[in-house]
Motif scaffolding. Sequence first.
Motif, PDB file in Angstrom:
ATOM      1  N   ASP A   4      -7.682   4.068   5.250  1.00  0.00           N
ATOM      2  CA  ASP A   4      -7.701   3.609   3.855  1.00  0.00           C
ATOM      3  C   ASP A   4      -7.949   2.105   3.782  1.00  0.00           C
ATOM      4  O   ASP A   4      -8.682   1.634   2.922  1.00  0.00           O
ATOM      5  CB  ASP A   4      -6.407   3.979   3.134  1.00  0.00           C
ATOM      6  N   PHE A   5      -7.358   1.363   4.693  1.00  0.00           N
ATOM      7  CA  PHE A   5      -7.609  -0.088   4.726  1.00  0.00           C
ATOM      8  C   PHE A   5      -9.045  -0.353   5.167  1.00  0.00           C
ATOM      9  O   PHE A   5      -9.727  -1.197   4.591  1.00  0.00           O
ATOM     10  CB  PHE A   5      -6.624  -0.796   5.677  1.00  0.00           C
ATOM     11  N   GLN A   6      -9.498   0.383   6.161  1.00  0.00           N
ATOM     12  CA  GLN A   6     -10.870   0.233   6.656  1.00  0.00           C
ATOM     13  C   GLN A   6     -11.877   0.465   5.531  1.00  0.00           C
ATOM     14  O   GLN A   6     -12.802  -0.316   5.339  1.00  0.00           O
ATOM     15  CB  GLN A   6     -11.145   1.281   7.760  1.00  0.00           C
ATOM     16  N   ASN A   7     -11.655   1.545   4.792  1.00  0.00           N
ATOM     17  CA  ASN A   7     -12.587   1.911   3.723  1.00  0.00           C
ATOM     18  C   ASN A   7     -12.651   0.874   2.616  1.00  0.00           C
ATOM     19  O   ASN A   7     -13.612   0.818   1.855  1.00  0.00           O
ATOM     20  CB  ASN A   7     -12.209   3.280   3.134  1.00  0.00           C
ATOM     21  N   ARG A   8     -11.639   0.062   2.491  1.00  0.00           N
ATOM     22  CA  ARG A   8     -11.640  -0.991   1.477  1.00  0.00           C
ATOM     23  C   ARG A   8     -12.010  -2.344   2.084  1.00  0.00           C
ATOM     24  O   ARG A   8     -11.833  -3.371   1.443  1.00  0.00           O
ATOM     25  CB  ARG A   8     -10.266  -1.078   0.817  1.00  0.00           C
ATOM     26  N   ASN A   9     -12.478  -2.284   3.334  1.00  0.00           N
ATOM     27  CA  ASN A   9     -12.845  -3.504   4.055  1.00  0.00           C
ATOM     28  C   ASN A   9     -11.690  -4.489   4.204  1.00  0.00           C
ATOM     29  O   ASN A   9     -11.890  -5.695   4.265  1.00  0.00           O
ATOM     30  CB  ASN A   9     -14.023  -4.214   3.393  1.00  0.00           C
ATOM     31  N   GLN A  10     -10.471  -3.946   4.210  1.00  0.00           N
ATOM     32  CA  GLN A  10      -9.310  -4.793   4.490  1.00  0.00           C
ATOM     33  C   GLN A  10      -8.995  -4.543   5.955  1.00  0.00           C
ATOM     34  O   GLN A  10      -8.460  -3.499   6.311  1.00  0.00           O
ATOM     35  CB  GLN A  10      -8.131  -4.405   3.607  1.00  0.00           C
TER      36      GLN A  10
ATOM     37  N   GLU B  52       0.840  -1.202   0.000  1.00  0.00           N
ATOM     38  CA  GLU B  52       0.000   0.000   0.000  1.00  0.00           C
ATOM     39  C   GLU B  52       0.878   1.256   0.000  1.00  0.00           C
ATOM     40  O   GLU B  52       0.655   2.184  -0.777  1.00  0.00           O
ATOM     41  CB  GLU B  52      -0.938  -0.037   1.224  1.00  0.00           C
TER      42      GLU B  52
END
Length: 157
Positions: free
Chosen positions: A52-58, A36
């Motif tokens: 950013d990871f949260q928003n991509r469900n990662q 990333e």
Amino acid sequence: MTMKNPQLIKIIAQFSIYLEENNLRKTTERIMILEEIYSRNDHFDAEELYMDFQNRNQLISRATIYNTLDLLSDSGFIRRNQFGTNKTRYEKASNFRQHDHLICLDCNKISEFCDPRLQQIQQTVSSIMEFEIQSHDLLLFGKCRKENCENKKIKQN
Ligand SMILES: [Zn+2]
Ligand SMILES: [Zn+2]
């Protein structure tokens, strides 16, 4: 599986070697975070990366983000900077051209510049002062000339 660019493949390989040599586990999360960071060009903080990871469900925990950022900066894969505030910002480091930063005091925009003459100054200083320079950190503070620079005319009480 998406195609990875050669630079990214090389960085992942280098990081894997680093982990192995230091008896650290090569976890999926650590590699994801490295990927990333190397796919972006900004100066981000830990919270932005986490979001950013949260928003991509990662789902990567905050603790993992913070620990991995420490690991990556200690190993030199990323560069850490305060930019004159108390908030730590990060950017990729390896294979990346040497550059310094300009920080707008109004909109906080961070710009980069590269001037090879700094390298010469460093060499001169190094030999005069008999000092082995390992890194430098040059921050230029001021006001950008953007039309829409935020906070430009707002006076703080
Ligand atoms: Zn500005
Ligand atoms: Zn930078």
